[in-house]
Design a protein around this motif. Structure first.
Motif, PDB file in Angstrom:
ATOM      1  N   THR A  40       0.847  -1.196   0.000  1.00  0.00           N
ATOM      2  CA  THR A  40       0.000   0.000   0.000  1.00  0.00           C
ATOM      3  C   THR A  40       0.877   1.238   0.000  1.00  0.00           C
ATOM      4  N   ALA A  41       0.494   2.236  -0.794  1.00  0.00           N
ATOM      5  CA  ALA A  41       1.233   3.500  -0.893  1.00  0.00           C
ATOM      6  C   ALA A  41       0.402   4.607  -0.269  1.00  0.00           C
ATOM      7  N   SER A  42       1.002   5.335   0.665  1.00  0.00           N
ATOM      8  CA  SER A  42       0.298   6.392   1.399  1.00  0.00           C
ATOM      9  C   SER A  42       0.996   7.733   1.192  1.00  0.00           C
ATOM     10  N   LEU A  43       0.202   8.742   0.864  1.00  0.00           N
ATOM     11  CA  LEU A  43       0.719  10.092   0.634  1.00  0.00           C
ATOM     12  C   LEU A  43       0.711  10.886   1.933  1.00  0.00           C
ATOM     13  N   GLU A  44       1.824  11.520   2.219  1.00  0.00           N
ATOM     14  CA  GLU A  44       1.917  12.478   3.324  1.00  0.00           C
ATOM     15  C   GLU A  44       2.254  13.836   2.727  1.00  0.00           C
ATOM     16  N   GLU A  45       1.568  14.865   3.185  1.00  0.00           N
ATOM     17  CA  GLU A  45       1.714  16.189   2.581  1.00  0.00           C
ATOM     18  C   GLU A  45       2.979  16.926   3.003  1.00  0.00           C
ATOM     19  N   ILE A 107       7.504  15.296  -7.217  1.00  0.00           N
ATOM     20  CA  ILE A 107       6.528  15.028  -6.163  1.00  0.00           C
ATOM     21  C   ILE A 107       6.240  16.287  -5.351  1.00  0.00           C
ATOM     22  N   GLY A 108       7.175  17.244  -5.373  1.00  0.00           N
ATOM     23  CA  GLY A 108       7.074  18.363  -4.450  1.00  0.00           C
ATOM     24  C   GLY A 108       7.531  17.914  -3.074  1.00  0.00           C
ATOM     25  N   GLU A 109       7.396  18.774  -2.095  1.00  0.00           N
ATOM     26  CA  GLU A 109       7.864  18.434  -0.746  1.00  0.00           C
ATOM     27  C   GLU A 109       6.831  17.567  -0.025  1.00  0.00           C
ATOM     28  N   ARG A 110       6.719  16.341  -0.506  1.00  0.00           N
ATOM     29  CA  ARG A 110       5.805  15.356   0.045  1.00  0.00           C
ATOM     30  C   ARG A 110       6.545  14.030   0.185  1.00  0.00           C
ATOM     31  N   GLN A 111       5.982  13.157   0.991  1.00  0.00           N
ATOM     32  CA  GLN A 111       6.556  11.827   1.153  1.00  0.00           C
ATOM     33  C   GLN A 111       5.504  10.772   0.854  1.00  0.00           C
ATOM     34  N   ILE A 112       5.939   9.717   0.172  1.00  0.00           N
ATOM     35  CA  ILE A 112       5.082   8.554  -0.057  1.00  0.00           C
ATOM     36  C   ILE A 112       5.735   7.359   0.628  1.00  0.00           C
ATOM     37  N   THR A 113       4.979   6.732   1.502  1.00  0.00           N
ATOM     38  CA  THR A 113       5.455   5.543   2.198  1.00  0.00           C
ATOM     39  C   THR A 113       4.744   4.329   1.627  1.00  0.00           C
TER      40      THR A 113
END
Length: 238
Positions: A40-45, A107-113
């Motif tokens: 599963t891929a989750s977006l964090e802003e 992606i910009g300053e975001r993280q995907i876990t």
């Protein structure tokens, strides 16, 4: 004859089922034979602190094995307070593999876990996780583009992984547990869709393996990854 009755250059049956987790921005249930991993891929802003102000995003991964993914129950690692060395190594490998084909500034300053949870293990859990994680990450980026969070696809290429080994003197592709546990040489290859090598892990369990044998394994791995990439393309087109 291999324990699974497969030809030396034959993958196990591989399936990639996307959009299997209701709440995740991207997801994929991947099966390599009896090995099954939920990705599963989750977006964090927001991205990690060390990238603040850089304009660049980050892709990372976590890996775990459910207690009854194996023949006997294994203790949850949260009970010991930290992941094992094996878990730490595998999740770093998955993250590196995904970042190798991702345009992080897009992606910009975001993280995907990307969380990779092994539901059932029969050898090759890390290679299955990488292959399925790419599909989950692609789904996440598609979700982001559909909501105008990003304007371009950050993925530059496919990436997939497969194990190879030397079993009873013969180079073979995609080892299951029965084969892996008895192989003279065990190797994992992470390869992009265009054929670039991201990582090669190889270990001799008995006598050292030769350069010629390494090249034989590489040829098997490249052919196997080509098939896996074709399955990824089918999955995301479905």
């Amino acid at each position: 004859m291999r324990p699974s009755k497969r030809a030396p250059d034959e993958l196990r049956k591989v399936t990639l089922e996307r959009a299997v987790a209701r709440y995740a921005e991207g997801s994929c249930l991947v099966s390599f034979g009896e090995t099954k991993v939920l990705c599963t891929a989750s977006l964090e802003e927001r991205g990690p602190p060390w990238l603040r102000g850089s304009g660049k995003g980050w892709v990372t991964a976590e890996y775990s094995m459910l207690p009854r993914a194996t023949h006997t129950r294994t203790r949850r690692e949260i009970s010991s307070g930290k992941p094992s060395g094996r878990t730490h190594e595998i999740q770093r490998l998955i993250g590196r593999s995904l970042r190798a084909v991702t345009n992080l500034p897009a992606i910009g300053e975001r993280q995907i876990t990307v969380d990779c949870d092994v539901i059932q293990a029969d050898g090759g859990t890390r290679t299955a996780a990488i292959t399925g994680a790419w599909v989950a990450l692609h789904e996440c980026f598609t979700w982001m583009r559909g909501r105008s969070i990003i304007s371009v696809d950050p993925l530059r290429d496919h990436v997939a992984a497969v194990s190879c080994g030397i079993s009873k003197g013969t180079p073979v592709l995609d080892l299951d547990y029965a084969e892996d546990s008895a192989a003279e040489t065990d190797a994992n290859f992470v390869i992009t869709g265009s054929g670039g090598l991201v990582e090669v892990q190889g270990t001799a369990e008995g006598a050292p393996f030769s350069e010629a044998e390494l090249l034989d394994l590489l040829r098997l791995a490249k052919a196997g990854v080509s098939d896996l990439v074709a399955l990824q393309k089918q999955a995301i087109a479905a």
